[in-house]
Design a protein around this motif. Structure first.
Motif, PDB file in Angstrom:
ATOM      1  N   THR A  34      14.495 -32.019 -29.911  1.00 49.15           N
ATOM      2  CA  THR A  34      13.150 -31.995 -30.506  1.00 49.15           C
ATOM      3  C   THR A  34      13.076 -32.913 -31.721  1.00 49.15           C
ATOM      4  O   THR A  34      12.129 -33.698 -31.874  1.00 49.15           O
ATOM      5  N   VAL A  35      14.096 -32.832 -32.585  1.00 51.89           N
ATOM      6  CA  VAL A  35      14.155 -33.693 -33.769  1.00 51.89           C
ATOM      7  C   VAL A  35      14.230 -35.166 -33.358  1.00 51.89           C
ATOM      8  O   VAL A  35      13.585 -36.033 -33.967  1.00 51.89           O
ATOM      9  N   THR A  36      15.013 -35.446 -32.307  1.00 47.65           N
ATOM     10  CA  THR A  36      15.129 -36.825 -31.803  1.00 47.65           C
ATOM     11  C   THR A  36      13.773 -37.381 -31.408  1.00 47.65           C
ATOM     12  O   THR A  36      13.412 -38.505 -31.782  1.00 47.65           O
ATOM     13  N   LEU A  37      13.003 -36.601 -30.639  1.00 45.61           N
ATOM     14  CA  LEU A  37      11.683 -37.051 -30.187  1.00 45.61           C
ATOM     15  C   LEU A  37      10.741 -37.260 -31.364  1.00 45.61           C
ATOM     16  O   LEU A  37      10.061 -38.295 -31.454  1.00 45.61           O
ATOM     17  N   VAL A  38      10.698 -36.289 -32.282  1.00 46.54           N
ATOM     18  CA  VAL A  38       9.769 -36.363 -33.421  1.00 46.54           C
ATOM     19  C   VAL A  38      10.109 -37.562 -34.307  1.00 46.54           C
ATOM     20  O   VAL A  38       9.222 -38.339 -34.693  1.00 46.54           O
ATOM     21  N   GLU A  39      11.400 -37.730 -34.636  1.00 51.57           N
ATOM     22  CA  GLU A  39      11.819 -38.825 -35.520  1.00 51.57           C
ATOM     23  C   GLU A  39      11.517 -40.196 -34.913  1.00 51.57           C
ATOM     24  O   GLU A  39      10.936 -41.063 -35.568  1.00 51.57           O
ATOM     25  N   ASN A  40      11.924 -40.376 -33.667  1.00 53.08           N
ATOM     26  CA  ASN A  40      11.781 -41.696 -33.048  1.00 53.08           C
ATOM     27  C   ASN A  40      10.330 -42.048 -32.753  1.00 53.08           C
ATOM     28  O   ASN A  40       9.913 -43.192 -32.957  1.00 53.08           O
ATOM     29  N   VAL A  41       9.551 -41.082 -32.281  1.00 55.62           N
ATOM     30  CA  VAL A  41       8.117 -41.328 -32.072  1.00 55.62           C
ATOM     31  C   VAL A  41       7.446 -41.615 -33.411  1.00 55.62           C
ATOM     32  O   VAL A  41       6.585 -42.504 -33.513  1.00 55.62           O
ATOM     33  N   GLY A  42       7.879 -40.892 -34.449  1.00 51.56           N
ATOM     34  CA  GLY A  42       7.316 -41.115 -35.788  1.00 51.56           C
ATOM     35  C   GLY A  42       7.567 -42.526 -36.291  1.00 51.56           C
ATOM     36  O   GLY A  42       6.668 -43.152 -36.862  1.00 51.56           O
ATOM     37  N   LEU A  46       4.757 -45.280 -37.124  1.00 56.88           N
ATOM     38  CA  LEU A  46       4.721 -45.820 -38.484  1.00 56.88           C
ATOM     39  C   LEU A  46       4.761 -47.342 -38.484  1.00 56.88           C
ATOM     40  O   LEU A  46       4.007 -47.996 -39.221  1.00 56.88           O
ATOM     41  N   VAL A  47       5.613 -47.925 -37.644  1.00 57.62           N
ATOM     42  CA  VAL A  47       5.700 -49.396 -37.569  1.00 57.62           C
ATOM     43  C   VAL A  47       4.401 -49.976 -37.016  1.00 57.62           C
ATOM     44  O   VAL A  47       3.923 -51.016 -37.487  1.00 57.62           O
ATOM     45  N   ARG A  48       3.814 -49.298 -36.039  1.00 61.45           N
ATOM     46  CA  ARG A  48       2.558 -49.790 -35.435  1.00 61.45           C
ATOM     47  C   ARG A  48       1.417 -49.819 -36.439  1.00 61.45           C
ATOM     48  O   ARG A  48       0.601 -50.753 -36.433  1.00 61.45           O
ATOM     49  N   VAL A  49       1.328 -48.788 -37.294  1.00 65.91           N
ATOM     50  CA  VAL A  49       0.164 -48.675 -38.193  1.00 65.91           C
ATOM     51  C   VAL A  49       0.391 -49.335 -39.553  1.00 65.91           C
ATOM     52  O   VAL A  49      -0.537 -49.397 -40.362  1.00 65.91           O
ATOM     53  N   PHE A  64      14.412 -50.252 -30.238  1.00 63.85           N
ATOM     54  CA  PHE A  64      15.633 -49.451 -30.375  1.00 63.85           C
ATOM     55  C   PHE A  64      15.304 -47.957 -30.365  1.00 63.85           C
ATOM     56  O   PHE A  64      15.975 -47.170 -29.681  1.00 63.85           O
ATOM     57  N   THR A  65      14.280 -47.554 -31.092  1.00 67.11           N
ATOM     58  CA  THR A  65      13.897 -46.142 -31.130  1.00 67.11           C
ATOM     59  C   THR A  65      13.309 -45.691 -29.789  1.00 67.11           C
ATOM     60  O   THR A  65      13.534 -44.556 -29.362  1.00 67.11           O
ATOM     61  N   PHE A  66      12.559 -46.580 -29.126  1.00 69.23           N
ATOM     62  CA  PHE A  66      12.038 -46.253 -27.794  1.00 69.23           C
ATOM     63  C   PHE A  66      13.179 -46.021 -26.810  1.00 69.23           C
ATOM     64  O   PHE A  66      13.160 -45.061 -26.022  1.00 69.23           O
ATOM     65  N   ILE A  67      14.208 -46.874 -26.865  1.00 69.21           N
ATOM     66  CA  ILE A  67      15.370 -46.716 -25.992  1.00 69.21           C
ATOM     67  C   ILE A  67      16.103 -45.421 -26.319  1.00 69.21           C
ATOM     68  O   ILE A  67      16.593 -44.727 -25.425  1.00 69.21           O
ATOM     69  N   ASP A  68      16.183 -45.069 -27.603  1.00 69.58           N
ATOM     70  CA  ASP A  68      16.816 -43.805 -27.998  1.00 69.58           C
ATOM     71  C   ASP A  68      16.103 -42.603 -27.374  1.00 69.58           C
ATOM     72  O   ASP A  68      16.745 -41.646 -26.946  1.00 69.58           O
ATOM     73  N   ILE A  69      14.759 -42.668 -27.339  1.00 71.06           N
ATOM     74  CA  ILE A  69      13.982 -41.592 -26.720  1.00 71.06           C
ATOM     75  C   ILE A  69      14.317 -41.488 -25.230  1.00 71.06           C
ATOM     76  O   ILE A  69      14.600 -40.396 -24.708  1.00 71.06           O
ATOM     77  N   THR A 281      19.573 -38.922 -32.642  1.00 64.14           N
ATOM     78  CA  THR A 281      18.984 -38.151 -33.739  1.00 64.14           C
ATOM     79  C   THR A 281      19.327 -38.767 -35.087  1.00 64.14           C
ATOM     80  O   THR A 281      18.494 -38.791 -36.000  1.00 64.14           O
ATOM     81  N   LEU A 282      20.540 -39.277 -35.213  1.00 65.54           N
ATOM     82  CA  LEU A 282      20.989 -39.836 -36.494  1.00 65.54           C
ATOM     83  C   LEU A 282      20.369 -41.193 -36.801  1.00 65.54           C
ATOM     84  O   LEU A 282      20.130 -41.519 -37.967  1.00 65.54           O
ATOM     85  N   ASN A 283      20.111 -42.001 -35.766  1.00 61.27           N
ATOM     86  CA  ASN A 283      19.642 -43.374 -35.989  1.00 61.27           C
ATOM     87  C   ASN A 283      18.388 -43.473 -36.849  1.00 61.27           C
ATOM     88  O   ASN A 283      18.377 -44.206 -37.851  1.00 61.27           O
ATOM     89  N   PRO A 284      17.290 -42.756 -36.508  1.00 63.76           N
ATOM     90  CA  PRO A 284      16.094 -42.860 -37.361  1.00 63.76           C
ATOM     91  C   PRO A 284      16.338 -42.321 -38.763  1.00 63.76           C
ATOM     92  O   PRO A 284      15.793 -42.834 -39.741  1.00 63.76           O
ATOM     93  N   PHE A 285      17.166 -41.273 -38.850  1.00 63.19           N
ATOM     94  CA  PHE A 285      17.500 -40.673 -40.136  1.00 63.19           C
ATOM     95  C   PHE A 285      18.189 -41.704 -41.029  1.00 63.19           C
ATOM     96  O   PHE A 285      17.859 -41.860 -42.195  1.00 63.19           O
ATOM     97  N   ILE A 286      19.150 -42.435 -40.458  1.00 67.55           N
ATOM     98  CA  ILE A 286      19.887 -43.462 -41.203  1.00 67.55           C
ATOM     99  C   ILE A 286      18.959 -44.594 -41.618  1.00 67.55           C
ATOM    100  O   ILE A 286      18.943 -45.024 -42.782  1.00 67.55           O
ATOM    101  N   TYR A 287      18.138 -45.080 -40.681  1.00 62.97           N
ATOM    102  CA  TYR A 287      17.258 -46.218 -40.979  1.00 62.97           C
ATOM    103  C   TYR A 287      16.179 -45.864 -41.991  1.00 62.97           C
ATOM    104  O   TYR A 287      15.854 -46.667 -42.863  1.00 62.97           O
ATOM    105  N   SER A 288      15.609 -44.660 -41.896  1.00 58.93           N
ATOM    106  CA  SER A 288      14.499 -44.308 -42.782  1.00 58.93           C
ATOM    107  C   SER A 288      14.978 -43.994 -44.196  1.00 58.93           C
ATOM    108  O   SER A 288      14.357 -44.392 -45.178  1.00 58.93           O
TER     109      SER A 288
END
Length: 319
Positions: A34-42, A46-49, A64-69, A281-288
């Motif tokens: 669940t955290v993986t989906l929320v983080e990566n979709v987020g 965020l990049v789009r807007v 990269f985040t799309f592939i993670d999903i 799950t860790l990837n978006p956490f690390i990047y953000s």
């Protein structure tokens, strides 16, 4: 492919055979997914807007985040269902498709990490030529070529893994259909298939690792020549998050796929859980957390959403 494979069914033995551990593991991995989906979709939203994030670096990051999903979704839902189910059978076509999609997304991730390293190399070592070298057209060409090569590699992996005869045991000692546990069930000779698989994994994993290594050697040389300590710190900070993700992902991939078949032991499941379930799950956490631009954009649009919510609340209270 030899034999009537459509009639074959495999049984996934899963993460553990202890009933008392399955429910806690289900809750734990459901939370991670669940955290993986929320983080990566987020991050994608965020990049789009955020116009400030419309750069090649974040173009690669959104892919990269799309592939993670996708990568996580290939593995996690089936793993979660098996943790609560007594029937862990999977048909031959389902097993083959799970592996094909897993190999496809895993290979793309390797190539995207190499592209992100090259992007940082050009940005730090050739800043005046950055816009020319890493143009929008070049970005799309790089991503498209990675998708194409990953698809061809996944087809070859799948053919070599599932192309033999299955006539013996049907228990896969894993929580998804992966190369090593599936090849153990093949009755026919697998040496030639293993050589082909090893060769393509070497091209994809070692080849992209070399690109990353050369990019960072060049970056380090350039950074050490900088006069300003502030510029050096900023350059290293820019690359730190990417290096962390590369180390986690490639470290577990090397451990899992570039060792002799006789060396595979019980730690394989731990390594697989780490790169297939935990890493996305860790990837978006690390990047953000390590990226000021992402943090600024997140705060900006968080405030905008809060003001919009407050405005709607005031309007509704008046009517």
């Amino acid at each position: 492919m030899g034999g009537n494979h459509t009639q074959i069914e495999f049984i996934l033995l899963g993460i553990t055979d202890r009933p008392c551990a399955q429910t806690p593991l289900f809750v734990f991995f459901l939370l991670i997914y669940t955290v993986t989906l929320v983080e990566n979709v987020g991050i994608i939203i965020l990049v789009r807007v955020s116009p400030s994030l419309h750069t090649p670096m974040y173009f690669f990051l959104t892919h990269f985040t799309f592939i993670d999903i996708c990568y996580s979704t290939v593995i996690s839902p089936r793993m979660l269902a098996d943790l609560l189910s007594e029937d862990k059978t999977i048909s031959f076509p389902e097993c083959m498709m799970q592996f094909l999609t897993f190999a496809f997304f895993a290979t793309i991730e390797c190539h995207l990490l190499a592209m992100m390293a090259y992007d940082r190399h050009v940005a730090i070592c050739h800043p005046l030529l950055y816009v020319t070298i890493i143009s929008s057209r070049v970005c799309w060409q790089l991503v498209a070529s990675s998708y194409l090569f990953a698809f061809l590699s996944a087809i070859i992996y799948t053919w070599c893994t599932f192309g033999g005869s299955f006539c013996g045991p049907n228990h896969i000692d894993h929580f998804f259909c992966d190369i090593v546990p599936v090849l153990k069930l093949v009755c026919s000779e697998t040496h030639s298939s293993e050589i082909v698989i090893f060769a393509f994994i070497t091209i994809n994993v070692v080849g992209t690792s070399v690109v990353i290594l050369l990019s960072y050697v060049s970056i380090i040389c350039t950074v050490l020549r900088m006069c300003s300590s502030r510029s050096r710190a900023r350059a290293f900070h820019t690359c730190a998050s990417h290096l962390m993700v590369v180390t986690i992902y490639f470290g577990s991939a090397f451990f899992m796929y570039l060792q002799p078949p006789s060396s595979h032991r019980s730690l394989d499941k731990v390594a697989s859980i780490f790169y297939a379930v935990v890493t996305p799950t860790l990837n978006p956490f690390i990047y953000s957390l390590r990226n000021k631009e992402v943090n600024r954009a997140l705060v900006k649009y968080g405030r905008r959403l809060f003001k919009h919510w407050q405005h709607k609340r005031v309007v509704s209270s008046r009517t």
